[in-house]
Design a protein around this motif. Structure first.
Motif, PDB file in Angstrom:
ATOM      1  N   ASP A  48       0.819  -1.223   0.000  1.00  0.00           N
ATOM      2  CA  ASP A  48       0.000   0.000   0.000  1.00  0.00           C
ATOM      3  C   ASP A  48       0.847   1.265   0.000  1.00  0.00           C
ATOM      4  OD1 ASP A  48      -2.220  -1.614   0.053  1.00  0.00           O
ATOM      5  OD2 ASP A  48      -2.552  -1.403   2.211  1.00  0.00           O
ATOM      6  N   ASP A  49       2.055   1.180   0.528  1.00  0.00           N
ATOM      7  CA  ASP A  49       2.937   2.348   0.623  1.00  0.00           C
ATOM      8  C   ASP A  49       3.998   2.388  -0.471  1.00  0.00           C
ATOM      9  OD1 ASP A  49       1.663   3.189   2.981  1.00  0.00           O
ATOM     10  OD2 ASP A  49       2.935   1.871   4.194  1.00  0.00           O
ATOM     11  N   ALA A  50       3.995   1.409  -1.366  1.00  0.00           N
ATOM     12  CA  ALA A  50       5.093   1.267  -2.326  1.00  0.00           C
ATOM     13  C   ALA A  50       5.229   2.470  -3.266  1.00  0.00           C
ATOM     14  CB  ALA A  50       4.922  -0.013  -3.137  1.00  0.00           C
ATOM     15  N   ALA A  51       4.128   2.974  -3.779  1.00  0.00           N
ATOM     16  CA  ALA A  51       4.210   4.090  -4.746  1.00  0.00           C
ATOM     17  C   ALA A  51       4.823   5.330  -4.085  1.00  0.00           C
ATOM     18  CB  ALA A  51       2.832   4.404  -5.307  1.00  0.00           C
ATOM     19  N   ARG A  52       4.325   5.688  -2.895  1.00  0.00           N
ATOM     20  CA  ARG A  52       4.892   6.853  -2.194  1.00  0.00           C
ATOM     21  C   ARG A  52       6.340   6.616  -1.811  1.00  0.00           C
ATOM     22  NH1 ARG A  52       2.881   9.316   2.614  1.00  0.00           N
ATOM     23  NH2 ARG A  52       2.725   7.229   3.464  1.00  0.00           N
ATOM     24  N   ALA A  53       6.653   5.390  -1.386  1.00  0.00           N
ATOM     25  CA  ALA A  53       8.022   5.079  -0.979  1.00  0.00           C
ATOM     26  C   ALA A  53       8.981   5.168  -2.158  1.00  0.00           C
ATOM     27  CB  ALA A  53       8.073   3.684  -0.357  1.00  0.00           C
ATOM     28  N   ARG A  54       8.542   4.722  -3.319  1.00  0.00           N
ATOM     29  CA  ARG A  54       9.406   4.816  -4.509  1.00  0.00           C
ATOM     30  C   ARG A  54       9.656   6.269  -4.894  1.00  0.00           C
ATOM     31  NH1 ARG A  54       6.521  -0.066  -6.434  1.00  0.00           N
ATOM     32  NH2 ARG A  54       8.009  -1.759  -6.211  1.00  0.00           N
ATOM     33  N   MET A  55       8.634   7.119  -4.766  1.00  0.00           N
ATOM     34  CA  MET A  55       8.822   8.546  -5.063  1.00  0.00           C
ATOM     35  C   MET A  55       9.835   9.158  -4.109  1.00  0.00           C
ATOM     36  SD  MET A  55       5.020   9.985  -6.212  1.00  0.00           S
ATOM     37  CE  MET A  55       4.929  10.824  -4.689  1.00  0.00           C
ATOM     38  N   LEU A  56       9.708   8.843  -2.830  1.00  0.00           N
ATOM     39  CA  LEU A  56      10.655   9.375  -1.847  1.00  0.00           C
ATOM     40  C   LEU A  56      12.045   8.814  -2.076  1.00  0.00           C
ATOM     41  CD1 LEU A  56       8.403   9.235   1.324  1.00  0.00           C
ATOM     42  CD2 LEU A  56       9.307  11.297   0.238  1.00  0.00           C
ATOM     43  N   ALA A  57      12.144   7.541  -2.431  1.00  0.00           N
ATOM     44  CA  ALA A  57      13.451   6.913  -2.668  1.00  0.00           C
ATOM     45  C   ALA A  57      14.105   7.527  -3.909  1.00  0.00           C
ATOM     46  CB  ALA A  57      13.308   5.407  -2.835  1.00  0.00           C
ATOM     47  N   ALA A  58      13.303   7.875  -4.917  1.00  0.00           N
ATOM     48  CA  ALA A  58      13.861   8.468  -6.135  1.00  0.00           C
ATOM     49  C   ALA A  58      14.431   9.860  -5.858  1.00  0.00           C
ATOM     50  CB  ALA A  58      12.803   8.551  -7.207  1.00  0.00           C
ATOM     51  N   SER A  59      13.819  10.564  -4.931  1.00  0.00           N
ATOM     52  CA  SER A  59      14.324  11.900  -4.616  1.00  0.00           C
ATOM     53  C   SER A  59      15.353  11.885  -3.484  1.00  0.00           C
ATOM     54  CB  SER A  59      13.143  12.820  -4.230  1.00  0.00           C
ATOM     55  OG  SER A  59      12.562  12.354  -3.029  1.00  0.00           O
ATOM     56  N   PHE A  60      15.621  10.722  -2.929  1.00  0.00           N
ATOM     57  CA  PHE A  60      16.567  10.591  -1.826  1.00  0.00           C
ATOM     58  C   PHE A  60      17.988  10.666  -2.351  1.00  0.00           C
ATOM     59  CE2 PHE A  60      19.166   7.733   0.878  1.00  0.00           C
ATOM     60  CZ  PHE A  60      19.077   8.435   2.066  1.00  0.00           C
ATOM     61  N   SER A  61      18.808  11.460  -1.697  1.00  0.00           N
ATOM     62  CA  SER A  61      20.214  11.557  -2.106  1.00  0.00           C
ATOM     63  C   SER A  61      21.087  11.241  -0.894  1.00  0.00           C
ATOM     64  CB  SER A  61      20.522  12.962  -2.644  1.00  0.00           C
ATOM     65  OG  SER A  61      20.280  13.919  -1.623  1.00  0.00           O
ATOM     66  N   GLY A  62      21.062   9.972  -0.508  1.00  0.00           N
ATOM     67  CA  GLY A  62      21.799   9.557   0.688  1.00  0.00           C
ATOM     68  C   GLY A  62      23.214   9.385   0.374  1.00  0.00           C
TER      69      GLY A  62
END
Length: 102
Positions: free
Chosen positions: A88-102
């Motif tokens: 259920d959280d995968a779409a939002r998590a992928r968006m956040l992961a794509a913008s993540f610059s760790g």
């Protein structure tokens, strides 16, 4: 000693019969289909990102947690750490992961 071998033979016969019945009832069964194998995937979780270091995965998980997304991580190989979330959280998590610059 008037009993003789009769009672011993009867007891051995009953024990042998019980052994055969339990083997039949609880054995593997030749005509039965095999139990389905466990899913070879991640169970209920979905992979959303793969990073090279566990520290980076922990930082991404902190970002996801701030957004209210529960996550976990696993390290299936050296220099590889996966971050997983519920579907259920995968779409939002992928968006956040794509913008993540760790």
């Amino acid at each position: 000693m008037s009993g003789g071998l009769g009672p011993i033979v009867v007891i051995l016969f009953v024990v042998g019969l019980l052994a055969l019945v339990t083997r039949w009832a609880f054995g593997p069964g030749y005509g039965r289909t095999a139990a389905p194998a466990a899913p070879a995937g991640d169970g209920l979780l979905v992979l959303v990102a793969t990073v090279t270091a566990p520290q980076t995965a922990r930082a991404l998980r902190a970002v996801l947690s701030d957004a209210g997304i529960r996550s976990t991580q696993r390290s299936p190989a050296p220099h590889r750490t996966d971050v997983l979330v519920f579907p259920d959280d995968a779409a939002r998590a992928r968006m956040l992961a794509a913008s993540f610059s760790g």
